[in-house]
Each structure stands twice: as C-alpha cells, then as structure tokens.
Design a protein around this motif. Structure first.
Motif, PDB file in Angstrom:
ATOM      1  N   GLY A 183       3.883   9.650  13.004  1.00  0.00           N
ATOM      2  CA  GLY A 183       3.173  10.320  11.909  1.00  0.00           C
ATOM      3  C   GLY A 183       1.864   9.622  11.566  1.00  0.00           C
ATOM      4  N   LEU A 184       1.881   8.283  11.573  1.00  0.00           N
ATOM      5  CA  LEU A 184       0.650   7.526  11.289  1.00  0.00           C
ATOM      6  C   LEU A 184      -0.399   7.798  12.359  1.00  0.00           C
ATOM      7  N   ARG A 185       0.046   7.839  13.613  1.00  0.00           N
ATOM      8  CA  ARG A 185      -0.897   8.085  14.706  1.00  0.00           C
ATOM      9  C   ARG A 185      -1.490   9.492  14.607  1.00  0.00           C
ATOM     10  N   ARG A 186      -0.645  10.443  14.241  1.00  0.00           N
ATOM     11  CA  ARG A 186      -1.115  11.823  14.072  1.00  0.00           C
ATOM     12  C   ARG A 186      -2.144  11.865  12.945  1.00  0.00           C
ATOM     13  N   ALA A 187      -1.820  11.196  11.816  1.00  0.00           N
ATOM     14  CA  ALA A 187      -2.750  11.155  10.678  1.00  0.00           C
ATOM     15  C   ALA A 187      -4.060  10.490  11.098  1.00  0.00           C
ATOM     16  N   PHE A 188      -3.955   9.428  11.883  1.00  0.00           N
ATOM     17  CA  PHE A 188      -5.147   8.707  12.324  1.00  0.00           C
ATOM     18  C   PHE A 188      -6.006   9.585  13.234  1.00  0.00           C
ATOM     19  N   ASN A 189      -5.337  10.295  14.150  1.00  0.00           N
ATOM     20  CA  ASN A 189      -6.085  11.130  15.093  1.00  0.00           C
ATOM     21  C   ASN A 189      -6.781  12.318  14.433  1.00  0.00           C
ATOM     22  N   ARG A 190      -6.312  12.667  13.219  1.00  0.00           N
ATOM     23  CA  ARG A 190      -6.933  13.791  12.503  1.00  0.00           C
ATOM     24  C   ARG A 190      -8.078  13.348  11.605  1.00  0.00           C
ATOM     25  N   LEU A 191      -8.384  12.062  11.526  1.00  0.00           N
ATOM     26  CA  LEU A 191      -9.456  11.590  10.623  1.00  0.00           C
ATOM     27  C   LEU A 191     -10.799  12.158  11.055  1.00  0.00           C
ATOM     28  N   PRO A 192     -11.712  12.382  10.110  1.00  0.00           N
ATOM     29  CA  PRO A 192     -13.018  12.956  10.467  1.00  0.00           C
ATOM     30  C   PRO A 192     -13.803  12.064  11.432  1.00  0.00           C
ATOM     31  N   ARG A 193     -14.563  12.699  12.311  1.00  0.00           N
ATOM     32  CA  ARG A 193     -15.382  11.987  13.293  1.00  0.00           C
ATOM     33  C   ARG A 193     -16.703  11.553  12.662  1.00  0.00           C
ATOM     34  N   PHE A 194     -17.280  10.455  13.153  1.00  0.00           N
ATOM     35  CA  PHE A 194     -18.619  10.031  12.729  1.00  0.00           C
ATOM     36  C   PHE A 194     -19.647  11.000  13.297  1.00  0.00           C
ATOM     37  N   PRO A 243       0.794  -1.237   0.000  1.00  0.00           N
ATOM     38  CA  PRO A 243       0.000   0.000   0.000  1.00  0.00           C
ATOM     39  C   PRO A 243       0.826   1.287   0.000  1.00  0.00           C
ATOM     40  N   TRP A 245     -22.312  10.374  14.851  1.00  0.00           N
ATOM     41  CA  TRP A 245     -22.745   9.993  16.195  1.00  0.00           C
ATOM     42  C   TRP A 245     -21.719  10.329  17.273  1.00  0.00           C
ATOM     43  N   GLU A 246     -20.507  10.726  16.849  1.00  0.00           N
ATOM     44  CA  GLU A 246     -19.514  11.155  17.846  1.00  0.00           C
ATOM     45  C   GLU A 246     -19.614  12.651  18.100  1.00  0.00           C
TER      46      GLU A 246
END
Lengths: 256, 256
Positions: free
Chosen positions: B228-239, B156, B241-242
C-alpha cells in the motif's frame, strides 16, 4: 533542530533540508541549511548543515574565504571529495574548540554536523556525513542515503523506497515525504524545504526547488501522500474477531 | 531498547509491545513487556514497561506481592487509576534509588518507564505514562495515545490515523503498523509483538494476540502495508521536469 537528507542513486544526488532554526522555543527563525559554492567547471559540491548556527556559519564563511584567497587546501583545489570532507571536519573541530568552553558553561552545545555531496571530474559522485568530532563516513550501495538532525521520523520511508537504481524523481519525492513526516512530528523542523539535484557527470546543481507551506506542488504532494496512506491503511487485513460482523452484515444485506 | 504504545479510543483501550531485551548488542533475549494482574471483577489494568530490566522486574514483583499480601495501597484496593499510577511511580523511584548509584558507576542507567492503562468501575477508561522520576501524565482527547522506549519511528502513523472515534480494530491495526515501522528501523526492537484490547466497561482483557515473525496475520499485514505504501508513493505527483518526458513518450506512442 534540523532535518537534512542526501541520497545517492545511480542517476545522481538528491539533497533536501528544512529551514527552521531555534534558540529555545521562543526564538524561532528561518535560515537556509543548504550551501553551494563558486567552483571551477570540473566540480560541484553541496553542503547541508545541522547544529549550532554560529558554528555552521563560521565554517561556511571560512570555506568561502579560503576559496577566494585560494589557500593551500580549499574546495577549488582538493583532488578527492574525501579531502574536502577532511578539510571541513578540521574546520568544524577548530570552531567548536574556539567557543565550546564558554558555550558549555551556558549549557549550550557548539557542535555541528554536515553532509557534503558532489563530484570532482574523474571520480564518481559521493556523499559524506561529517561528524562534530571531525571524522566522516560515506554512503554505500547498501546504505545509499545519509541524514543529520532529527533523523528518526523520516527514516522508515527511506528504508522502504531508496535503492541504488531508484530514479532521481522518485528519490527526490522520497526525500520530500521524509521531510514532510518529520515536519508533522517535530515542531522544530519547518518549511521552506530546499531541494537540490545533481545529475551524475553534470558538475553543477542540475535542478533546485524551494517549497514553502503554500507551494502548490508541495501541498498536492502532501495531500496525495496522506490520502494514499489512508487508503493503504483501510486495505489492511481485518482481525478474526472483526470478521463475524462483516459476515452478518453481508447476510443482512443479501436478505433485503 | 523497547517500544510500547497504548491508545485510548471511545470504544476501548489498545496496548502493544515488542519483546526484545538487550544488554549490549551481544546479549539479546526475549522478555514480555506487557503485564496483567489478578484483580477483582470491578477493575482491569495492563502495564507496559521500558528501561532497565532489573528495575521493571523488581517493580512488577512488588506489585504482585502487594496484591497477594493485600497491603494498605495496592492495585486491588485503589479507588482511582491515578492512585495506581502514583503507587507505581513511588515503586519505580524506590528501586531506581536502591541500585542507581552502583549501576551509575558502571555507566548503566537504572531508569524505567511504564504505561498503565485500565478501568475501575464507576470511572472512565484511562491510560497513564509513568516517568522514571515517578510523576505521570494521562492521555487526552487531543493526544489519545502514549508511547515509551523507541518512540519516534512509529509516531507519524499514529498522528495521521488515531482519533477518539477511531474503531478498536483500526486502533489495533495502527499500533501494529507503528510497531512494524519501529522494528524495521531499530534492531533493538523485535518480535513477538503482544497486543491486548480492553473494551470499555468490560473490566478484563477482551482480546489478546501474540504475533511472531511467522504468524500469518502479521505477515499479511506487513505485506499489505508495504504494498500500500509503494502504491501511494507511485501515485505521488511528478515534478515539472519529469513531465516533458511523459508528453514526449505519449506523442511517440500516439505516432505509432
């Protein structure tokens, strides 16, 4: 091919599946691989399927028929989730045996795998992977997720993010990123992606989403992840042999 | 198992390989899977290997012997890189045939795959994947990398980053990230990682690194990528319902 993943965290269960089915590359169609059943209030179960479509359909039909006819063992009356896994394992073996010989002569596998997850009142939530051989394993604290189908492309992100104390929102996002990586690398895995969440002790599917290529939330999640990865990549340390150029550059610019 | 990747960008070639070899899980050892040869100034070639260790060693020994004895066809005198790929393909078939039957009776495969990359003066740089069947394919502008061994976990990131105009530094970093993801997910792929870079028209290995678990550069690259991956993950849009909880939280805090 197929890719399905189920995640068990302290707050609840997350299920995600793609919807692409193919018989060769010239016959591609869309089938849901996520099933839920009409069950009493004391229980909820979700089933994800991978493998021969005729086998998975036969197994699902039999599960539904047994619920309607209230047979001796069915998803309505099992006492433990592993009894349900055992029951489904037996059905898988039965249908594979019925058509396996004739399919084998055509070079086609009758095999199917399932992930069963859910909760029966009085017990914890659980997820089981049911193998084509009819045996099954459950997730654990150390391995809080199970996958079937094309599992490798989407595994690294699960290994990095998922822990038992991960929130349901993060677990669901991680499942979507895992599906996205797989869809990009394997053309036989495709949208729409189905996502189901069962809160602990809710005994129903608490939230359900179907995300297609154009769904705004999924598009923005894909973009955000792609941008974030590129940002992470661009921040990686430089090799020693790249550094002199940077020093030279900074000297040049300070001299201007 | 093994994981090797070769990348062809406009600036040059990048080769990377792990070093873990195993015969079952109870016999694990370390062997280099990257080979270079004593060749005239008009050419450079690097070979990466995957598969049965006896087959790959036999092929490498034969290549070296043919160079020493200056046989009719060897890596010193071929006019095109695809002649070299064809020659290696024939050797692979020969050694697999010699031991394949007896190995097959023990349930062991004699198969081996290779990636050959390099440049002969007067021609462009090229990379070839040589299959156990002796045939071979080259990379292209659209698919500027080739992999052998455990290829899926590390694919990937290559798909997201590598283009023909990627710099050699970025291509080398991407190869290391690809190796890192594979090492995390498959215990039969392991360090040290070897990295070789051939600048276009340099006709030698321009840069070489061996990176082990404790190597400072590799440790900081792994940490930077993970962060960096964790930072990218934490910035993902919220659902959706969150979100109400966030709104509620901000109302609470604004009320304080």
């Amino acid at each position: 091919m197929t890719y399905c993943v189920a995640i068990k965290v302290a707050q609840g269960l997350v299920f995600a599946s793609d919807s692409r089915t193919n018989a060769g590359v010239d016959y591609i169609s869309t089938y849901s691989k996520m099933y839920s059943f009409d069950l009493p209030d004391d229980r909820a179960m979700v089933l994800l399927s991978s493998g021969n479509l005729a086998t998975t359909q036969a197994v699902i039909n039999c599960i539904k028929r047994d619920i309607e006819n209230d047979t001796a063992v069915n998803l309505k009356n099992v006492h433990y989730l592993y009894d349900a896994a055992d029951y489904i394992g037996k059905l898988v073996k039965q249908y594979q045996k019925e058509h396996g010989d004739t399919l084998g002569k055509s070079g086609i596998s009758a095999e199917a795998s399932f992930i069963l997850g859910g909760q029966i009142r009085g017990h914890e939530q659980e997820i089981y992977l049911i193998y084509p051989q009819g045996n099954y394993i459950s997730a654990s604290e150390d391995t809080p997720y199970l996958q079937i189908g094309e599992t490798k492309y989407g595994k690294p992100i699960l290994d990095r993010i998922i822990r038992t104390d991960t929130t349901l929102g993060d677990a669901a996002r991680c499942a979507l990123v895992s599906l996205d990586s797989t869809i990009r690398s394997n053309i036989s895995v495709g949208p729409p992606i189905e996502l189901a969440i069962c809160d602990a002790n809710d005994f129903q599917i608490s939230r359900y989403l179907s995300l297609d290529t154009g769904t705004q939330f999924f598009t923005s999640l894909q973009k955000s992840w792609n941008d974030g990865l590129r940002r992470a990549f661009n921040r990686l340390p430089r090799f020693e042999w790249e550094l002199p150029e940077l020093v030279k550059d900074s000297k040049t610019s300070s001299g201007n």
